[in-house]
Design an enzyme around this catalytic site. Structure first.
Site, PDB file in Angstrom:
ATOM      1  N   HIS A 129       0.840  -1.210   0.000  1.00 32.42           N
ATOM      2  CA  HIS A 129       0.000   0.000   0.000  1.00 32.42           C
ATOM      3  C   HIS A 129       0.880   1.268   0.000  1.00 32.42           C
ATOM      4  O   HIS A 129       0.914   1.957  -0.996  1.00 32.42           O
ATOM      5  CB  HIS A 129      -1.010   0.028   1.160  1.00 32.42           C
ATOM      6  CG  HIS A 129      -1.857  -1.198   1.245  1.00 32.42           C
ATOM      7  ND1 HIS A 129      -2.592  -1.649   0.172  1.00 32.42           N
ATOM      8  CD2 HIS A 129      -2.052  -2.111   2.243  1.00 32.42           C
ATOM      9  CE1 HIS A 129      -3.223  -2.782   0.515  1.00 32.42           C
ATOM     10  NE2 HIS A 129      -2.906  -3.069   1.762  1.00 32.42           N
ATOM     11  N   ASP A 143      -5.053  -8.564  -3.013  1.00 33.62           N
ATOM     12  CA  ASP A 143      -5.301  -8.298  -1.584  1.00 33.62           C
ATOM     13  C   ASP A 143      -6.568  -8.970  -1.050  1.00 33.62           C
ATOM     14  O   ASP A 143      -6.563 -10.163  -0.774  1.00 33.62           O
ATOM     15  CB  ASP A 143      -5.299  -6.768  -1.380  1.00 33.62           C
ATOM     16  CG  ASP A 143      -5.260  -6.357   0.086  1.00 33.62           C
ATOM     17  OD1 ASP A 143      -5.350  -7.232   0.947  1.00 33.62           O
ATOM     18  OD2 ASP A 143      -5.132  -5.145   0.385  1.00 33.62           O
TER      19      ASP A 143
HETATM   20  C1  NGQ Z   1      -5.371  -7.570   6.482  1.00 34.23           C
HETATM   21  N1  NGQ Z   1      -6.063  -5.744   5.106  1.00 34.23           N
HETATM   22  O1  NGQ Z   1      -4.386  -7.969   7.065  1.00 34.23           O
HETATM   23  O2  NGQ Z   1      -6.178  -8.332   5.931  1.00 34.23           O
HETATM   24  C2  NGQ Z   1      -5.598  -6.087   6.411  1.00 34.23           C
HETATM   25  C3  NGQ Z   1      -6.582  -5.669   7.453  1.00 34.23           C
HETATM   26  C4  NGQ Z   1      -5.230  -4.795   9.361  1.00 34.23           C
HETATM   27  C5  NGQ Z   1      -5.627  -4.644   4.497  1.00 34.23           C
HETATM   28  N2  NGQ Z   1      -4.740  -3.942   5.100  1.00 34.23           N
HETATM   29  C6  NGQ Z   1      -6.128  -5.895   8.867  1.00 34.23           C
HETATM   30  N3  NGQ Z   1      -6.089  -4.298   3.321  1.00 34.23           N
HETATM   31  O3  NGQ Z   1      -4.638  -4.068   8.591  1.00 34.23           O
HETATM   32  O4  NGQ Z   1      -5.084  -4.693  10.556  1.00 34.23           O
HETATM   33 ZN    ZN Z   2      -3.200  -6.965   2.946  1.00 30.89          ZN
END
Ligand code: NGQ
Ligand code: ZN
Length: 470
Positions: A279, A330
């Site tokens: 990101h 993702d």
């Molecule tokens: C994840 N997703 O690890 O799936 C994360 C969300 C977080 C994204 N960052 C959970 N898109 O970041 O704590």
């Molecule tokens: Zn992720």
């Protein structure tokens, strides 16, 4: 996996498009030799133009099963104020119910869909390690093995990135209940890495790296221990981390350390081309320049970043500074390299009110494709994706994996197009999937749009969805 050869009337080579290309396969699924201007001899003739398959550099496979289930607002207090953080709560709820065989079934279906859309390798940022109560399974690597099994059953190349998740927020805040299936201390985490390297480290279809989840979930001490532990075993394995995706994360990081997330990471870790910063949405101009100069890959996931309301990655400045990037799906709200690349450019057009914005530059400041945006994005994402995967991918060249995509010569939108115009048409107008055949490690997995195991994989996925959603 036999030796053999593939003959392409048109193929995208590292030096550019070439005609009458003979691609000879080696015994381990690698490309042994490439000859342009050759005769087909006894080689199998590709049905259409051949391009390198795209590495998908960021995946949380299980999230595919919840695509479309979080697009409605609740009725409780605060409803209508949905954000990344309310989505995350729903995601944690979903995680709480998943069984190992369901994770394998979901990943299998996802990987079939990836292959059919032209992703030939995936970097799995894998953090669901333990049982629903948070206790390790009998095999510490149970859940990781489910991901490996899905990759093997479908044939996609795999970079497995077990995630180090040890805290609930900056400054080592305790983790919440919803995060208990993710948690390891560095010692148990490195035990997991050792197990997986022992079992799969010699497989040319698999590379083991690590992923400290984020600066929220890994303290500086945990990060040091994980990086040092990995480097003692493998000096070049990929290291991925989520960073600066949400503005709240930037604010919390500033409050904790006085530095912004990307700024902090570059100051405290030896970030180089073996790192992938996923990101990196919220950066200042100087962070953008510094990240580009570090050689690390920016892991961009435009459809998920849009879906979750992250913000815009400073792509124009980063590309102008010759920053490297690759693409990932993702959360898998979309499974299409075309959509990721298109939205990367469209986001910039909407913000800057200009056209043909993202032209990655070479060392002399020239873009490498004569101004073809779709072609330039595709090539740059191959290069960055390969680096982030830590595998020899993204090139039709000797030594690289024979991961090839054959485009459908009868797709109406590709008619009369060749070379970089073909890639531009693919990226900006390829809505009806123009991928015909797909080879991974020299093995044909998709034929005329169908994956060789798609029926069995779908039957298992159907069973898993019924159990999960009924
Ligand atoms: C994840 N997703 O690890 O799936 C994360 C969300 C977080 C994204 N960052 C959970 N898109 O970041 O704590
Ligand atoms: Zn992720």
């Amino acid at each position: 996996m036999g030796l053999g050869a593939i003959f392409a009337a048109e193929a995208l080579l590292p030096e550019g498009w070439a005609e009458n290309v003979l691609i000879e396969l080696g015994p381990q699924g690698e490309i042994a030799a490439v000859k342009a201007g050759a005769a087909p001899g006894g080689a199998d003739r590709a049905a259409g133009p051949v391009i390198p398959g795209m590495p998908n550099l960021h995946s949380h496979a299980f999230q595919r099963a919840m695509a479309g289930l979080t697009e409605q607002t609740g009725t409780e207090e605060g409803a209508g104020d949905d954000s990344f953080w309310t989505w995350r709560k729903l995601m944690y709820g979903f995680v709480g119910r998943l069984q190992p065989e369901q994770v394998e079934a979901i990943a299998g279906q996802l990987y079939v869909e990836m292959l059919k859309s032209g992703y030939t390798a995936v970097a799995e940022f894998h953090y669901l390690h333990h049982d629903p109560a948070g206790a390790p399974y009998g095999d510490l690597a149970e859940m990781s093995e489910r991901v490996v099994a899905a990759a093997k059953a479908t044939g996609i190349g795999l970079t497995l990135l077990p995630v180090l998740y040890g805290a609930g927020g900056f400054g080592g805040k305790p983790a919440t209940e919803g995060q208990r299936r993710f948690l390891n201390d560095p010692q148990r985490f490195l035990e997991l890495i050792g197990l997986l390297r022992g079992r799969h480290g010699a497989d040319p279809q698999i590379r083991i790296g690590i992923a400290p989840h984020s600066l929220r979930a890994a303290t500086p001490e945990m990060l040091d221990a994980a990086v040092a532990g990995l480097r003692a075993q493998d000096p070049t394995a990929p290291i991925h981390i989520h960073i600066a995706e949400q503005t709240k994360e930037v604010e919390d990081c500033l409050a904790w350390s006085g530095q912004r997330p990307v700024e902090w990471l570059l100051a405290h870790q030896p970030v180089d081309q073996h790192w992938c910063l996923v990101h990196a949405t919220h950066m200042t101009e100087s962070e953008t320049q510094a990240l580009a100069a570090s050689g690390a890959v920016a892991g961009l996931c435009p459809t998920t970043e849009a879906n979750l309301g992250d913000g815009f990655f400073p792509a124009a400045a980063f590309f102008a500074a010759q920053g490297r990037f690759g693409i990932g799906s993702d959360s898998h709200i979309s499974v299409s390299p075309i959509e990721e690349l298109r939205w990367l450019e469209y986001g910039q057009r909407l913000v800057t009110r200009r056209r043909n914005v993202l032209l990655p530059r070479d060392g002399s400041g020239r873009n490498r494709s004569g101004g073809h945006v779709g072609a330039a994005l595709y090539r740059a994402a191959l290069e960055g994706g390969a680096l982030a995967a830590g595998r020899p991918l993204g090139r039709i060249a000797p030594g690289a994996r024979a991961d090839l995509v054959v485009l459908d010569p009868d797709a109406p939108l590709l008619l009369g197009r060749s070379g970089d115009t073909l890639l531009d048409s693919l990226v900006f107008a390829g809505n009806q999937n123009p991928v015909r055949d797909v080879f991974v490690g020299g093995r044909q997995l998709v034929e005329a749009g169908h994956h060789i195991a798609e029926h069995d994989v779908l039957a298992r996925f159907r069973g898993a969805m019924k159990a999960l959603l009924d």
